[in-house]
Design a protein around this motif. Structure first.
Motif, PDB file in Angstrom:
ATOM      1  N   CYS A  81       0.592  -1.351   0.143  1.00 57.64           N
ATOM      2  CA  CYS A  81      -0.110  -0.398  -0.074  1.00 57.64           C
ATOM      3  C   CYS A  81       0.413   1.088  -0.399  1.00 57.64           C
ATOM      4  O   CYS A  81       0.457   2.712  -0.360  1.00 57.64           O
ATOM      5  CB  CYS A  81      -0.846  -0.029   1.284  1.00 57.64           C
ATOM      6  SG  CYS A  81      -1.797  -1.656   1.935  1.00 57.64           S
ATOM      7  N   CYS A 134       1.595   3.844  -2.813  1.00 54.84           N
ATOM      8  CA  CYS A 134       0.612   5.138  -3.056  1.00 54.84           C
ATOM      9  C   CYS A 134       0.398   6.067  -2.241  1.00 54.84           C
ATOM     10  O   CYS A 134       0.131   7.083  -1.921  1.00 54.84           O
ATOM     11  CB  CYS A 134      -0.867   4.358  -3.584  1.00 54.84           C
ATOM     12  SG  CYS A 134      -0.479   3.643  -5.170  1.00 54.84           S
ATOM     13  N   HIS A 135      -0.216   5.061  -1.194  1.00 53.70           N
ATOM     14  CA  HIS A 135      -0.508   5.413   0.255  1.00 53.70           C
ATOM     15  C   HIS A 135       0.670   6.478   1.074  1.00 53.70           C
ATOM     16  O   HIS A 135       0.196   6.949   2.136  1.00 53.70           O
ATOM     17  CB  HIS A 135      -1.886   4.706   1.362  1.00 53.70           C
ATOM     18  CG  HIS A 135      -2.805   4.655   0.816  1.00 53.70           C
ATOM     19  ND1 HIS A 135      -3.867   5.769   0.607  1.00 53.70           N
ATOM     20  CD2 HIS A 135      -3.240   3.185  -0.400  1.00 53.70           C
ATOM     21  CE1 HIS A 135      -4.632   5.056  -0.144  1.00 53.70           C
ATOM     22  NE2 HIS A 135      -4.531   3.951  -0.884  1.00 53.70           N
ATOM     23  N   GLY A 148       1.528   6.232   6.112  1.00 53.61           N
ATOM     24  CA  GLY A 148      -0.382   6.544   5.479  1.00 53.61           C
ATOM     25  C   GLY A 148      -0.987   7.793   5.370  1.00 53.61           C
ATOM     26  O   GLY A 148      -1.870   8.062   5.425  1.00 53.61           O
ATOM     27  N   GLU A 149      -0.227   9.220   5.260  1.00 48.81           N
ATOM     28  CA  GLU A 149       0.074   9.894   5.025  1.00 48.81           C
ATOM     29  C   GLU A 149      -0.643  10.503   3.221  1.00 48.81           C
ATOM     30  O   GLU A 149      -1.087  11.454   3.630  1.00 48.81           O
ATOM     31  CB  GLU A 149       0.754  10.639   4.932  1.00 48.81           C
ATOM     32  CG  GLU A 149       2.259  10.747   4.510  1.00 48.81           C
ATOM     33  CD  GLU A 149       3.232   9.467   4.417  1.00 48.81           C
ATOM     34  OE1 GLU A 149       4.342   9.834   3.594  1.00 48.81           O
ATOM     35  OE2 GLU A 149       3.131   8.898   4.899  1.00 48.81           O
ATOM     36  N   GLY A 150      -1.024   9.538   2.736  1.00 45.32           N
ATOM     37  CA  GLY A 150      -0.984  10.163   1.426  1.00 45.32           C
ATOM     38  C   GLY A 150      -0.209  10.612  -0.001  1.00 45.32           C
ATOM     39  O   GLY A 150       1.235  10.805   1.104  1.00 45.32           O
ATOM     40  N   THR A 187      -3.355  13.364  -7.208  1.00 49.30           N
ATOM     41  CA  THR A 187      -3.084  12.104  -6.241  1.00 49.30           C
ATOM     42  C   THR A 187      -3.073  10.974  -6.264  1.00 49.30           C
ATOM     43  O   THR A 187      -3.908  11.087  -6.709  1.00 49.30           O
ATOM     44  CB  THR A 187      -4.234  12.090  -4.919  1.00 49.30           C
ATOM     45  OG1 THR A 187      -4.749  13.958  -4.072  1.00 49.30           O
ATOM     46  CG2 THR A 187      -4.379  11.615  -4.081  1.00 49.30           C
ATOM     47  N   GLY A 220      -2.884   8.231  -3.979  1.00 47.34           N
ATOM     48  CA  GLY A 220      -3.629   7.733  -2.420  1.00 47.34           C
ATOM     49  C   GLY A 220      -3.531   8.271  -1.593  1.00 47.34           C
ATOM     50  O   GLY A 220      -2.863   9.342  -0.819  1.00 47.34           O
ATOM     51  N   PRO A 221      -5.054   8.548  -1.021  1.00 48.23           N
ATOM     52  CA  PRO A 221      -5.346   9.423  -0.250  1.00 48.23           C
ATOM     53  C   PRO A 221      -4.891   9.288   1.128  1.00 48.23           C
ATOM     54  O   PRO A 221      -4.343   8.042   1.323  1.00 48.23           O
ATOM     55  CB  PRO A 221      -6.939   9.649   0.058  1.00 48.23           C
ATOM     56  CG  PRO A 221      -7.482   8.128  -0.790  1.00 48.23           C
ATOM     57  CD  PRO A 221      -6.250   7.768  -1.484  1.00 48.23           C
ATOM     58  N   SER A 222      -5.143  10.181   2.264  1.00 52.24           N
ATOM     59  CA  SER A 222      -4.396   9.628   3.374  1.00 52.24           C
ATOM     60  C   SER A 222      -5.287   8.880   4.009  1.00 52.24           C
ATOM     61  O   SER A 222      -6.672   9.143   3.713  1.00 52.24           O
ATOM     62  CB  SER A 222      -4.463  11.274   5.072  1.00 52.24           C
ATOM     63  OG  SER A 222      -4.098  11.126   5.601  1.00 52.24           O
ATOM     64  N   LEU A 223      -4.513   7.355   5.181  1.00 48.75           N
ATOM     65  CA  LEU A 223      -5.511   6.700   5.478  1.00 48.75           C
ATOM     66  C   LEU A 223      -5.846   7.315   7.268  1.00 48.75           C
ATOM     67  O   LEU A 223      -6.210   6.742   7.776  1.00 48.75           O
ATOM     68  CB  LEU A 223      -4.707   5.624   5.073  1.00 48.75           C
ATOM     69  CG  LEU A 223      -4.763   5.361   3.937  1.00 48.75           C
ATOM     70  CD1 LEU A 223      -3.734   3.344   4.369  1.00 48.75           C
ATOM     71  CD2 LEU A 223      -6.034   4.805   3.407  1.00 48.75           C
ATOM     72  N   VAL A 235      -3.530   0.152  10.497  1.00 41.55           N
ATOM     73  CA  VAL A 235      -4.007   1.320   9.822  1.00 41.55           C
ATOM     74  C   VAL A 235      -5.166   1.932  10.998  1.00 41.55           C
ATOM     75  O   VAL A 235      -5.590   3.587  11.050  1.00 41.55           O
ATOM     76  CB  VAL A 235      -5.715   1.105   8.322  1.00 41.55           C
ATOM     77  CG1 VAL A 235      -6.248   2.860   8.740  1.00 41.55           C
ATOM     78  CG2 VAL A 235      -4.326   0.947   7.368  1.00 41.55           C
TER      79      VAL A 235
END
Length: 266
Positions: A58, A61-62, A66-68, A76, A78-81, A126
């Motif tokens: 993941c 892209c993210h 996980g900050e995007g 974008t 991948g968006p922030s998770l 996550v």
């Protein structure tokens, strides 16, 4: 009293009052906010295993945390998770939408790439990034406690404009679409309402209560069990397909009659 009055005029008094007000506001927010914290008993091993899966599948892209991520043009990747919660991961990964097979306007449902345990571990990681909607438990999915009639009313008001009154889905703009909602795992339906995947709005507890969501799921299951009351559904896409079928059949019969009459006249 004089000492207290003197302190009120101290230069730092305003700053202290402001800090106390912020602490009180934060405390009240935590006390009265909707309960979206994770209900699962995730262990540190779950989080560590989930992090390894995240970095392998993941992070491209993210982002590694996980900050995007964005590409060089500012689009974008991948968006922030952070704060999406375990429910978002369970929905996206459990339905096979993530990891995406290829980039496009919308992620398609497909056979899941990860098994249930890996999905749970990824959700644990996550969820550790920030509080968010939890995976619903069995009590929230018990349709024997739901009201299909009320669920139908909620669905027609909030969902039918995109997903079709029969839940058959429909087209949106720029290559996007609202997928069918019949035949979907109730857990994933609940999670979709809770997290608002892709083009769908978020229906948190201030919009729809847990009972409202259960009623919607009960309605969808009842609709699936009862089938189409008019016989063949023709895709449940309304008068367009009905007209197409009718004219195709009628024109075929008329052409057949014309050919038969022409052959008989000879």
């Amino acid at each position: 009293m004089k000492a207290l009055a003197a302190r009120r005029h101290h230069p730092m008094a305003l700053l202290v009052i402001l800090l106390l007000a912020l602490v009180a506001t934060g405390g009240l927010y935590v006390a009265f906010q909707p309960q979206t914290a994770q209900a699962e008993a995730f262990t540190q091993d779950d989080v560590d295993s989930g992090e390894a899966l995240f970095l392998a599948n993941c992070a491209t892209c993210h982002g590694r945390s996980g900050e995007g991520l964005q590409d060089s043009e500012g689009s974008t990747l991948g968006p922030s998770l952070i704060g999406v919660g375990a429910a978002a991961v369970d929905f996206q990964v459990g339905t096979g939408r993530m990891p995406m097979q290829s980039s496009g306007a919308q992620a398609w449902a497909k056979p899941p790439q990860m098994n249930d345990e890996q999905t749970r571990q990824l959700a644990a990681y996550v969820a550790s990034l920030g509080p968010g909607p939890a995976i619903p438990d069995e009590s929230q999915l018990d349709t024997s406690q739901g009201d299909a009639t009320k669920g139908g009313e909620i669905f027609r008001v909030n969902c039918a404009m995109c997903h079709n009154a029969a839940g058959a889905g429909g087209a949106l703009t720029h290559g996007k679409f609202a997928p069918p909602v019949t035949g979907v795992d109730p857990k994933h339906t609940y999670e979709a309402m809770d997290t608002g995947p892709q083009n769908m709005p978020v229906f948190n507890e201030t919009n729809l209560s847990p009972q409202d969501k259960l009623d919607v799921i009960t309605y969808l299951e009842a609709m699936e069990e009862n089938g189409s009351p008019g016989g063949i559904s023709l895709g449940s896409l309304g008068p367009v397909t009905e007209g197409l079928y009718a004219w195709t059949i009628i024109l075929s019969l008329l052409l057949g009659c014309a050919v038969w009459l022409g052959a008989k006249a000879k």
